[in-house]
Design a protein around this motif. Structure first.
Motif, short mmCIF file in Angstrom:
data_model
loop_
_atom_site.label_atom_id
_atom_site.label_comp_id
_atom_site.label_asym_id
_atom_site.label_seq_id
_atom_site.Cartn_x
_atom_site.Cartn_y
_atom_site.Cartn_z
N GLU A 141 4.81 -4.50 1.73
CA GLU A 141 5.14 -3.40 2.62
C GLU A 141 6.10 -2.44 1.91
N ARG A 142 6.05 -1.21 2.31
CA ARG A 142 6.88 -0.18 1.70
C ARG A 142 8.36 -0.43 1.96
N THR A 143 8.67 -1.04 3.07
CA THR A 143 10.07 -1.26 3.45
C THR A 143 10.64 -2.54 2.86
N ASP A 144 9.84 -3.33 2.19
CA ASP A 144 10.31 -4.59 1.58
C ASP A 144 11.35 -4.28 0.51
N PRO A 145 12.52 -4.97 0.53
CA PRO A 145 13.57 -4.68 -0.45
C PRO A 145 13.22 -5.11 -1.88
N ASN A 146 12.22 -5.96 -2.05
CA ASN A 146 11.85 -6.45 -3.38
C ASN A 146 10.74 -5.63 -4.06
N VAL A 147 10.35 -4.50 -3.45
CA VAL A 147 9.24 -3.70 -4.00
C VAL A 147 9.57 -3.20 -5.40
N ALA A 148 10.75 -2.67 -5.60
CA ALA A 148 11.11 -2.11 -6.91
C ALA A 148 11.09 -3.18 -7.99
N TYR A 179 2.87 4.63 -10.24
CA TYR A 179 4.29 4.29 -10.16
C TYR A 179 5.14 5.10 -11.13
N VAL A 180 4.57 5.52 -12.26
CA VAL A 180 5.32 6.39 -13.17
C VAL A 180 5.51 7.77 -12.55
N SER A 181 4.47 8.27 -11.91
CA SER A 181 4.53 9.62 -11.34
C SER A 181 5.36 9.70 -10.06
N PHE A 182 5.22 8.70 -9.19
CA PHE A 182 5.82 8.80 -7.87
C PHE A 182 6.96 7.83 -7.61
N GLY A 183 7.25 6.95 -8.54
CA GLY A 183 8.34 6.01 -8.36
C GLY A 183 7.87 4.67 -7.82
N PRO A 184 8.71 3.63 -7.96
CA PRO A 184 8.28 2.28 -7.59
C PRO A 184 8.20 2.03 -6.08
N THR A 185 8.80 2.90 -5.28
CA THR A 185 8.77 2.65 -3.84
C THR A 185 7.73 3.50 -3.13
N ALA A 186 7.06 4.38 -3.84
CA ALA A 186 6.05 5.25 -3.20
C ALA A 186 4.79 4.44 -2.92
N PRO A 187 4.26 4.57 -1.70
CA PRO A 187 3.03 3.81 -1.39
C PRO A 187 1.82 4.41 -2.11
#
Length: 172
Positions: free
Chosen positions: A90-97, A140-148
């Motif tokens: 999920e996008r809100t998960d704190p471990n996404v990054a 992920y390079v273009s939009f960042g690690p938290t972008a869905p």
């Protein structure tokens, strides 16, 4: 008046250059053909094929290449599971990054390890896996690690993963 005496000079033409004799010989040899007859072509082809197939023995895959194939299958399966895990978070998960960072590290090492292997470049599993990893990493390079990841891109990545798994199971 002065008398003018005109002396006549005879102009002699230059002698002709010496004549070079030409030698004419009679040739009895037949005209040269620059094309092969169909019969000659087929016999040459059959003979060369026979020589090549008998002189080159069949080379069975060495145990080292079998081990490399097993390692490739294992590494690719691990990366596929990491991609699926990352995409399902999920996008809100704190471990996404952190998960994205692990995935990028795993995918970079996979690409660095197997991109230089000439035997793998033609495999369907490598092609699909490389395309999927390229899409994920590029996002992920273009939009960042938290972008869905957008739904269309996510569906295409998952489809490429499935085809890569099918190809792996078939040895391709």
């Amino acid at each position: 008046m002065a008398s003018a005496s005109a002396t006549a000079t005879l102009v002699k033409p230059n002698p002709p250059p010496p004549h070079k004799p030409t030698i004419i010989t009679a040739s009895v040899s037949p005209p040269i053909r620059h094309t092969l007859l169909r019969r000659e072509f087929l016999s040459l082809t059959a003979a060369s094929t026979l020589l090549l197939t008998q002189s080159i023995p069949f080379v069975a895959p060495s145990p080292a290449s079998a081990a490399e194939d097993e390692e490739y299958v294992k590494d690719t399966s691990v990366v596929i599971s990491k991609v699926r895990t990352t995409l399902s978070m999920e996008r809100t998960d704190p471990n996404v990054a952190d998960t994205v960072a692990e995935l990028r590290e795993a995918s970079n090492s996979w690409v660095a390890k197997y991109r230089k292997e000439k035997a793998l470049l033609g495999k369907a599993s490598f092609r699909d896996m490389y395309a999927a990893l390229n899409a994920v990493s590029g996002h992920y390079v273009s939009f960042g690690p938290t972008a869905p990841i957008p739904a269309k891109r996510k569906a295409r990545i998952l489809e490429e993963m499935e085809t890569a798994e099918k190809a792996l199971s078939r040895g391709r």
